[in-house]
Write a protein that holds these residues in place. Structure first.
Motif, PDB file in Angstrom:
ATOM      1  N   GLN A   1       0.594   4.114  -3.134  1.00 31.68           N
ATOM      2  CA  GLN A   1       0.079   5.430  -2.746  1.00 31.68           C
ATOM      3  C   GLN A   1       1.190   6.440  -3.225  1.00 31.68           C
TER       4      GLN A   1
ATOM      5  N   ASN B   1       0.418   9.079  -6.205  1.00 32.69           N
ATOM      6  CA  ASN B   1       0.375  10.541  -5.942  1.00 32.69           C
ATOM      7  C   ASN B   1       1.405  11.083  -6.706  1.00 32.69           C
TER       8      ASN B   1
ATOM      9  N   SER C   1       0.867  -1.143   0.017  1.00 35.87           N
ATOM     10  CA  SER C   1      -0.122   0.083  -0.093  1.00 35.87           C
ATOM     11  C   SER C   1       0.819   1.358   0.070  1.00 35.87           C
TER      12      SER C   1
ATOM     13  N   THR D   1      -5.439  12.368   1.533  1.00 36.60           N
ATOM     14  CA  THR D   1      -4.628  12.016   2.523  1.00 36.60           C
ATOM     15  C   THR D   1      -4.840  12.446   3.968  1.00 36.60           C
TER      16      THR D   1
ATOM     17  N   ALA E   1      -5.195   5.082   1.859  1.00 35.59           N
ATOM     18  CA  ALA E   1      -4.543   6.179   0.950  1.00 35.59           C
ATOM     19  C   ALA E   1      -4.117   5.511  -0.633  1.00 35.59           C
ATOM     20  N   ALA E   2      -3.660   4.446  -0.470  1.00 29.90           N
ATOM     21  CA  ALA E   2      -3.503   3.710  -1.782  1.00 29.90           C
ATOM     22  C   ALA E   2      -4.707   3.538  -2.607  1.00 29.90           C
TER      23      ALA E   2
END
Length: 465
Positions: free
Chosen positions: A378, A382, A374, A398, A435-436
């Motif tokens: 993420q 990003n 993960s 986030t 977040a991922a």
């Protein structure tokens, strides 16, 4: 289906080759940069748990400053990459000169903030035996903040024009200087006084300034940068131009602060549990940070590749650049997770001779192995979004993942249910996992719908589909 089908085999091979070519020096450069806190941690560990904990706590506060500086200066690579992709290299010099003024201002602000951190450390209850040395470390290292900001302005410009090798050169340069200098100042060798944690901070600040000055000399003298006319003439700060960089960079800085802040806050909370807990956490975090440099290097390359595609108005290029990098990241994280799982005890022994510290560190390394996947997804997702200059929505995503889900869960498990450091690390896993999912979904929708043009309109109108 996780990734779209790539039917053009030749283009896929080209994308893999170009991504590897760009990412390899960045990954190695990031690894060499991470060797600096690794060196400080190992040297401090053999001075005792108290010194190791002091450097660990101080490093977490310093990390806040670094993340703020680095995150805000990340406005430069996609800006330069889009100009380069659009064939507008003549505009890069003016952007870079304003970025230097921004870097200097941010660096001075960060240095001041780091030196005012004592009330924060006292408020969160850092152990009284650790606090004095941690403050000495922070006061010393704060002098390096302006140099760090200038260094990342130089890096951002160079990487944006697809010149990533200086990142590796000056990363290795810093490591080669820090090891003997920190050893001499911390242990009192070569006629130097034994300064412990303070010596670590002094050595790092000196090395940061030498790196920045060496990079500046390199840029001035190398032919690859001459057509950019980076120092063709002197310019005072232009607030309108700096504000453009800030509008792009501040959400990036906030996103990185929220991610890194999750780790920093976790470390500071663990610091309230005593020197052994902090030392074990610092070992596991240091190892995870080293392996994180691989996807981080890929993320930086992805920003540049996506930014170049945006500059060309190349819809399929955006998809290839983003999804190929995410797939590569999954492969690299499999290796990292296996190494942490299989070698957790030897790794812990490398850092410390304390039996209790080794036992805790080995348990936390198992949890670190879990979040490798993960964490990789993420950061690269990003990076792809930064290439599109999509910064505000990722900042909100986030915030949700790290501070509404990850931190409350970790605190609840760590303190309310009594799992201590292990509970806080479960919170890290939850925050990174969310977040991922959110960031990958965001990039997937923008790339597949070609809706990124509303975020970062390309400098010319030719379109490839």
């Amino acid at each position: 289906m996780l990734f779209p089908a790539f039917t053009d085999a030749a283009r896929l091979r080209r994308e893999l080759r170009e991504t590897f070519s760009l990412a390899t020096p960045l990954m190695l450069g990031q690894l060499s940069a991470m060797l600096m806190p690794f060196i400080d941690t190992v040297l401090a560990g053999h001075l005792g748990a108290s010194t190791l904990a002091a450097v660990a706590v101080g490093s977490q506060i310093w990390s806040f400053a670094m993340m703020f500086l680095i995150g805000t200066m990340l406005a430069l690579p996609p800006t330069v990459a889009q100009l380069d992709g659009a064939g507008r290299r003549a505009s890069i010099g003016a952007v870079f000169r304003q970025a230097l003024w921004l870097a200097l201002a941010l660096g001075l602000f960060a240095a001041f903030a780091v030196r005012q951190s004592e009330p924060l450390l006292r408020a969160i209850g850092v152990d009284a035996t650790v606090l004095p040395q941690a403050l000495e470390f922070l006061r010393a290292i704060s002098f390096g903040a302006p140099a760090l900001a200038i260094y990342f302005a130089l890096r951002g410009m160079s990487e944006g024009i697809r010149r990533p090798r200086p990142t590796l050169y000056f990363g290795l340069f810093g490591v080669s200087l820090l090891l003997p200098l920190a050893w001499a100042l911390m242990y009192g060798r070569l006629g130097m006084p034994a300064l412990g944690a303070r010596g670590s901070g002094i050595a790092t600040a000196i090395v940061l300034w030498l790196q920045a000055l060496a990079f500046l000399l390199y840029v001035v003298t190398r032919r690859h940068y001459r057509d950019l006319q980076l120092f063709a003439h002197f310019e005072w700060p232009v607030l309108a131009q700096i504000s453009v960089l800030l509008r792009l960079g501040l959400p990036m800085g906030a996103s990185i602060l929220m991610e890194g802040g999750l780790f920093v806050a976790t470390a500071l909370l663990i610091g309230s549990l005593g020197a052994t807990a902090m030392a074990g956490h610092q070992i596991a975090l240091n190892v995870a940070s080293l392996t994180f440099m691989l996807p981080l290097g890929l993320a930086m390359a992805t920003t540049i590749r996506v930014g170049n595609a945006v500059g060309r108005n190349d819809y399929s290029g955006v998809r290839y650049a983003g999804f190929v990098s995410i797939a590569l990241t999954l492969g690299s994280q499999v290796v990292s997770a296996l190494l942490m799982w299989l070698l957790r005890m030897p790794i812990a022994h490398l850092y410390s001779d304390d039996v209790q510290v080794i036992a805790l560190a080995s348990q936390l390394l198992l949890l670190a192995a879990i979040f490798q996947f993960s964490d990789g997804i993420q950061v690269v997702a990003n990076g792809a979004l930064r290439g599109l200059k999509d910064t505000r929505v990722p900042m909100l995503l986030t915030l949700l993942a790290y501070w509404i889900i990850g931190m409350p869960l970790g605190y609840l498990l760590g303190f309310h249910y009594g799992y201590g450091p292990r509970g806080l690390w479960v919170g890290l896993i939850a925050g990174l996992g969310m977040a991922a999912i959110l960031l990958f979904t965001r990039f997937y929708r923008l790339a597949m719908n070609n809706s990124w043009r509303t975020l970062a309109p390309a400098p010319h109108s030719s379109t490839q589909t």
